[in-house]
Design a protein around this motif. Structure first.
Motif, PDB file in Angstrom:
ATOM      1  N   ASN A 114    -119.098  31.485  -6.955  1.00  0.00           N
ATOM      2  CA  ASN A 114    -120.504  31.102  -6.936  1.00  0.00           C
ATOM      3  C   ASN A 114    -120.969  31.112  -5.480  1.00  0.00           C
ATOM      4  OD1 ASN A 114    -122.995  29.836  -7.000  1.00  0.00           O
ATOM      5  ND2 ASN A 114    -122.414  28.439  -8.638  1.00  0.00           N
ATOM      6  N   LEU A 141    -123.982  28.806  -4.386  1.00  0.00           N
ATOM      7  CA  LEU A 141    -123.602  27.405  -4.177  1.00  0.00           C
ATOM      8  C   LEU A 141    -122.810  27.251  -2.881  1.00  0.00           C
ATOM      9  CD1 LEU A 141    -123.605  24.502  -5.134  1.00  0.00           C
ATOM     10  CD2 LEU A 141    -121.583  25.029  -6.535  1.00  0.00           C
ATOM     11  N   GLU A 152    -114.311  18.827  -7.098  1.00  0.00           N
ATOM     12  CA  GLU A 152    -115.374  19.273  -8.003  1.00  0.00           C
ATOM     13  C   GLU A 152    -116.160  20.443  -7.408  1.00  0.00           C
ATOM     14  OE1 GLU A 152    -119.540  17.532  -9.730  1.00  0.00           O
ATOM     15  OE2 GLU A 152    -117.817  16.178  -9.805  1.00  0.00           O
ATOM     16  N   GLN A 153    -116.509  20.349  -6.118  1.00  0.00           N
ATOM     17  CA  GLN A 153    -117.234  21.440  -5.450  1.00  0.00           C
ATOM     18  C   GLN A 153    -116.385  22.708  -5.426  1.00  0.00           C
ATOM     19  OE1 GLN A 153    -117.918  19.309  -1.783  1.00  0.00           O
ATOM     20  NE2 GLN A 153    -120.118  19.184  -2.178  1.00  0.00           N
ATOM     21  N   SER A 154    -115.098  22.555  -5.128  1.00  0.00           N
ATOM     22  CA  SER A 154    -114.193  23.714  -5.111  1.00  0.00           C
ATOM     23  C   SER A 154    -114.165  24.407  -6.458  1.00  0.00           C
ATOM     24  CB  SER A 154    -112.789  23.283  -4.716  1.00  0.00           C
ATOM     25  OG  SER A 154    -112.767  22.728  -3.432  1.00  0.00           O
ATOM     26  N   LYS A 155    -114.120  23.606  -7.506  1.00  0.00           N
ATOM     27  CA  LYS A 155    -114.074  24.169  -8.863  1.00  0.00           C
ATOM     28  C   LYS A 155    -115.384  24.877  -9.183  1.00  0.00           C
ATOM     29  CE  LYS A 155    -112.970  23.136 -13.624  1.00  0.00           C
ATOM     30  NZ  LYS A 155    -112.522  22.134 -14.574  1.00  0.00           N
ATOM     31  N   GLU A 156    -116.518  24.274  -8.804  1.00  0.00           N
ATOM     32  CA  GLU A 156    -117.820  24.881  -9.069  1.00  0.00           C
ATOM     33  C   GLU A 156    -117.988  26.196  -8.325  1.00  0.00           C
ATOM     34  OE1 GLU A 156    -121.420  22.386  -9.065  1.00  0.00           O
ATOM     35  OE2 GLU A 156    -120.044  20.691  -8.849  1.00  0.00           O
ATOM     36  N   ILE A 157    -117.501  26.250  -7.093  1.00  0.00           N
ATOM     37  CA  ILE A 157    -117.673  27.458  -6.285  1.00  0.00           C
ATOM     38  C   ILE A 157    -116.647  28.523  -6.625  1.00  0.00           C
ATOM     39  CG2 ILE A 157    -117.584  28.397  -3.938  1.00  0.00           C
ATOM     40  CD1 ILE A 157    -118.662  25.636  -2.982  1.00  0.00           C
ATOM     41  N   GLY A 208    -113.951  28.187  -8.980  1.00  0.00           N
ATOM     42  CA  GLY A 208    -113.330  28.152 -10.303  1.00  0.00           C
ATOM     43  C   GLY A 208    -111.890  27.703 -10.274  1.00  0.00           C
TER      44      GLY A 208
END
Length: 71
Positions: free
Chosen positions: A7, A10, A63-68, A70
């Motif tokens: 992402n 983001l 959480e940010q790492s996962k959002e960006i 995956g």
């Protein structure tokens, strides 16, 4: 978003919110600013090592790492 997609919007948003320059990340990566710019705009694939460095440099939460990324 595809499972392996990054992402980038983001990533850029969070980088700017944290007032981290592309130059700061490129230095941490050991690459030129132009190289990082190509990475952030999706022209160059983000490697696992680059992900780790970006996560550390931006001090991303899990959480940010996962959002960006995956992961």
């Amino acid at each position: 978003m595809k499972k392996d997609a990054v992402n980038l919007e983001l990533l850029k948003k969070i980088r700017q919110e944290k007032r981290v320059r592309q130059t700061d990340i490129s230095k941490a990566l050991g690459k030129s600013k132009a190289y990082y710019t190509l990475m952030e705009t999706g022209h160059i694939k983000v490697s696992l090592e680059a992900m780790k460095t970006i996560i550390r440099t931006l001090d991303l939460t899990q959480e940010q790492s996962k959002e960006i990324f995956g992961i």
